[in-house]
Design a protein around this motif. Sequence first.
Motif, PDB file in Angstrom:
ATOM      1  N   ILE A  95      42.541  29.080  46.802  1.00  0.00           N
ATOM      2  CA  ILE A  95      42.913  30.242  46.001  1.00  0.00           C
ATOM      3  C   ILE A  95      44.257  30.007  45.317  1.00  0.00           C
ATOM      4  CG2 ILE A  95      43.501  32.688  46.069  1.00  0.00           C
ATOM      5  CD1 ILE A  95      40.471  31.971  46.467  1.00  0.00           C
ATOM      6  N   LEU A  96      45.244  29.513  46.048  1.00  0.00           N
ATOM      7  CA  LEU A  96      46.555  29.290  45.448  1.00  0.00           C
ATOM      8  C   LEU A  96      46.501  28.166  44.409  1.00  0.00           C
ATOM      9  CD1 LEU A  96      49.056  29.764  48.405  1.00  0.00           C
ATOM     10  CD2 LEU A  96      48.195  31.438  46.760  1.00  0.00           C
ATOM     11  N   ALA A  97      45.642  27.182  44.632  1.00  0.00           N
ATOM     12  CA  ALA A  97      45.491  26.115  43.638  1.00  0.00           C
ATOM     13  C   ALA A  97      44.948  26.674  42.332  1.00  0.00           C
ATOM     14  CB  ALA A  97      44.572  25.023  44.182  1.00  0.00           C
ATOM     15  N   ILE A  98      44.042  27.635  42.415  1.00  0.00           N
ATOM     16  CA  ILE A  98      43.509  28.284  41.217  1.00  0.00           C
ATOM     17  C   ILE A  98      44.611  29.087  40.526  1.00  0.00           C
ATOM     18  CG2 ILE A  98      41.900  30.053  40.388  1.00  0.00           C
ATOM     19  CD1 ILE A  98      40.502  27.445  41.151  1.00  0.00           C
ATOM     20  N   VAL A 147      44.664  37.559  38.521  1.00  0.00           N
ATOM     21  CA  VAL A 147      43.381  37.065  39.024  1.00  0.00           C
ATOM     22  C   VAL A 147      43.140  37.757  40.364  1.00  0.00           C
ATOM     23  CG1 VAL A 147      42.024  35.059  39.712  1.00  0.00           C
ATOM     24  CG2 VAL A 147      43.752  34.827  37.906  1.00  0.00           C
ATOM     25  N   ASN A 148      41.934  38.285  40.533  1.00  0.00           N
ATOM     26  CA  ASN A 148      41.570  39.001  41.756  1.00  0.00           C
ATOM     27  C   ASN A 148      40.740  38.122  42.682  1.00  0.00           C
ATOM     28  OD1 ASN A 148      42.571  41.711  41.103  1.00  0.00           O
ATOM     29  ND2 ASN A 148      41.000  41.693  39.523  1.00  0.00           N
ATOM     30  N   VAL A 149      40.882  38.354  43.969  1.00  0.00           N
ATOM     31  CA  VAL A 149      40.028  37.720  44.971  1.00  0.00           C
ATOM     32  C   VAL A 149      39.461  38.810  45.869  1.00  0.00           C
ATOM     33  CG1 VAL A 149      39.829  35.987  46.780  1.00  0.00           C
ATOM     34  CG2 VAL A 149      41.506  35.670  44.938  1.00  0.00           C
ATOM     35  N   MET A 150      38.152  38.956  45.857  1.00  0.00           N
ATOM     36  CA  MET A 150      37.458  39.893  46.747  1.00  0.00           C
ATOM     37  C   MET A 150      36.904  39.106  47.924  1.00  0.00           C
ATOM     38  SD  MET A 150      36.104  42.956  47.470  1.00  0.00           S
ATOM     39  CE  MET A 150      35.905  43.963  45.981  1.00  0.00           C
ATOM     40  N   VAL A 195      36.149  35.347  43.074  1.00  0.00           N
ATOM     41  CA  VAL A 195      37.386  35.195  42.302  1.00  0.00           C
ATOM     42  C   VAL A 195      37.077  35.573  40.854  1.00  0.00           C
ATOM     43  CG1 VAL A 195      39.214  33.601  41.607  1.00  0.00           C
ATOM     44  CG2 VAL A 195      38.105  33.330  43.849  1.00  0.00           C
ATOM     45  N   TYR A 196      37.832  36.512  40.287  1.00  0.00           N
ATOM     46  CA  TYR A 196      37.544  36.948  38.927  1.00  0.00           C
ATOM     47  C   TYR A 196      38.826  37.321  38.187  1.00  0.00           C
ATOM     48  CZ  TYR A 196      37.554  41.640  41.105  1.00  0.00           C
ATOM     49  OH  TYR A 196      37.874  42.774  41.812  1.00  0.00           O
ATOM     50  N   LEU A 197      38.785  37.139  36.874  1.00  0.00           N
ATOM     51  CA  LEU A 197      39.935  37.404  36.026  1.00  0.00           C
ATOM     52  C   LEU A 197      40.182  38.899  35.873  1.00  0.00           C
ATOM     53  CD1 LEU A 197      39.158  34.871  33.139  1.00  0.00           C
ATOM     54  CD2 LEU A 197      40.693  34.516  35.093  1.00  0.00           C
ATOM     55  N   GLY A 198      41.445  39.250  35.683  1.00  0.00           N
ATOM     56  CA  GLY A 198      41.775  40.649  35.426  1.00  0.00           C
ATOM     57  C   GLY A 198      41.296  41.122  34.072  1.00  0.00           C
ATOM     58  N   SER A 199      40.890  40.199  33.200  1.00  0.00           N
ATOM     59  CA  SER A 199      40.400  40.546  31.868  1.00  0.00           C
ATOM     60  C   SER A 199      38.889  40.711  31.820  1.00  0.00           C
ATOM     61  CB  SER A 199      40.822  39.465  30.868  1.00  0.00           C
ATOM     62  OG  SER A 199      40.337  38.190  31.266  1.00  0.00           O
ATOM     63  N   PRO A 212      27.867  50.806  55.327  1.00  0.00           N
ATOM     64  CA  PRO A 212      28.967  50.600  54.391  1.00  0.00           C
ATOM     65  C   PRO A 212      29.098  49.148  53.948  1.00  0.00           C
ATOM     66  CG  PRO A 212      29.817  50.812  56.620  1.00  0.00           C
ATOM     67  CD  PRO A 212      28.345  51.107  56.702  1.00  0.00           C
ATOM     68  N   ARG A 213      29.729  48.967  52.798  1.00  0.00           N
ATOM     69  CA  ARG A 213      30.085  47.642  52.285  1.00  0.00           C
ATOM     70  C   ARG A 213      31.595  47.513  52.368  1.00  0.00           C
ATOM     71  NH1 ARG A 213      31.804  46.300  46.450  1.00  0.00           N
ATOM     72  NH2 ARG A 213      33.732  46.580  47.622  1.00  0.00           N
ATOM     73  N   THR A 214      32.073  46.498  53.079  1.00  0.00           N
ATOM     74  CA  THR A 214      33.499  46.384  53.366  1.00  0.00           C
ATOM     75  C   THR A 214      34.059  45.076  52.837  1.00  0.00           C
ATOM     76  OG1 THR A 214      33.196  47.687  55.395  1.00  0.00           O
ATOM     77  CG2 THR A 214      35.240  46.438  55.199  1.00  0.00           C
ATOM     78  N   GLY A 215      35.222  45.161  52.194  1.00  0.00           N
ATOM     79  CA  GLY A 215      35.873  43.960  51.685  1.00  0.00           C
ATOM     80  C   GLY A 215      37.361  44.162  51.522  1.00  0.00           C
ATOM     81  N   LEU A 216      38.038  43.089  51.174  1.00  0.00           N
ATOM     82  CA  LEU A 216      39.475  43.109  50.909  1.00  0.00           C
ATOM     83  C   LEU A 216      39.711  42.577  49.506  1.00  0.00           C
ATOM     84  CD1 LEU A 216      40.838  41.453  54.184  1.00  0.00           C
ATOM     85  CD2 LEU A 216      40.323  43.873  53.786  1.00  0.00           C
ATOM     86  N   ILE A 217      40.608  43.216  48.782  1.00  0.00           N
ATOM     87  CA  ILE A 217      41.049  42.705  47.489  1.00  0.00           C
ATOM     88  C   ILE A 217      42.461  42.157  47.646  1.00  0.00           C
ATOM     89  CG2 ILE A 217      41.910  43.389  45.233  1.00  0.00           C
ATOM     90  CD1 ILE A 217      39.113  43.096  44.946  1.00  0.00           C
TER      91      ILE A 217
END
Length: 309
Positions: A95-98, A147-150, A195-199, A212-217
């Motif tokens: 993730i940090l490399a991206i 950049v977001n990571v779910m 992993v997805y762009l903020g745009s 439920p569907r559970t995740g972290l952003i």
Amino acid sequence: MYNVSRCSHGSAHRAPCSLLAEKAKYLDQLRAHGYFIVERLADDALLEQVERELEPWFAATPRCRGDFYGWNTTRFGALLLKSRASHELVLNELILAIMDEVLGPHCDWYQLNLSQGIRIHPGERQQVPHRDEEMWPCAKGRAEYLVNVMWALSDYTAENGATRLWPRSQFASLSRDVTNEHAAIAEMPRGSALVYLGSVTHCGGANLSNAPRTGLILSYSLGWLKQYENAFLTYPPQVASEFSKPIRDLLGYRIHRPNLGGYEGQDPAVLFETDSHTLAAIDAIPPAVALELQAHYQNRAAGLEGGVG
């Protein structure tokens, strides 16, 4: 429906050399389509620890109130305080490399913009399509702002509200009237990272299941932008002092050259040593600018010695 770009990957919570070696492939997918998925990037032991630490917060936090956040969804921030295990996700090597490649060229350093737990409960409707870069009211398009990571803490399916994304939408103007016919559904197993762009236009899906569907952003943004989550209120110095330096750096406890975000004219990391208000201001400027300043004074001195001016 579009197929989401993805890579299946055993079970390791740190990106091994093989994943880092494929970084160019992930970057190509991210830049072309606006997102990619790495399946099972976090292992079961780490996920179980994160879940143990966060479940009391999911249980205690009231459900959201609003047409954006939802009416049958649970959200809360301050993940780094509520789950020490989540630090491993924040510092994941791949993730940090991206982030180094996408955000790094446009700032002195990038920061953690947001940490949020999200649980979409049965009966929640589909969220309005949006782009996370909308939070900054200025011109876009010259660089990615975030950049977001779910991270999936449960399996993500079309039925239980998996994130929907509109491929290549970063190349078009924002529209909230996009149709699901042209959307990709980020179905992925527990432990995966989207992993997805903020745009990129995206939204949480409707939860039509009985669970439920559970995740972290975990969201990363350019270091000179105001963060979504106010890190200095969420993690004041007495709290952040217990964190590792890489985490403190991502929270913004470092000066952004030139001279942005300091404390009494110094790097805010000085707060882990003193809270004095009588400190000597110290230049924090990029090397190229430092050379310009030196050349300016050298040229001026040479001109004075030669009787010029």
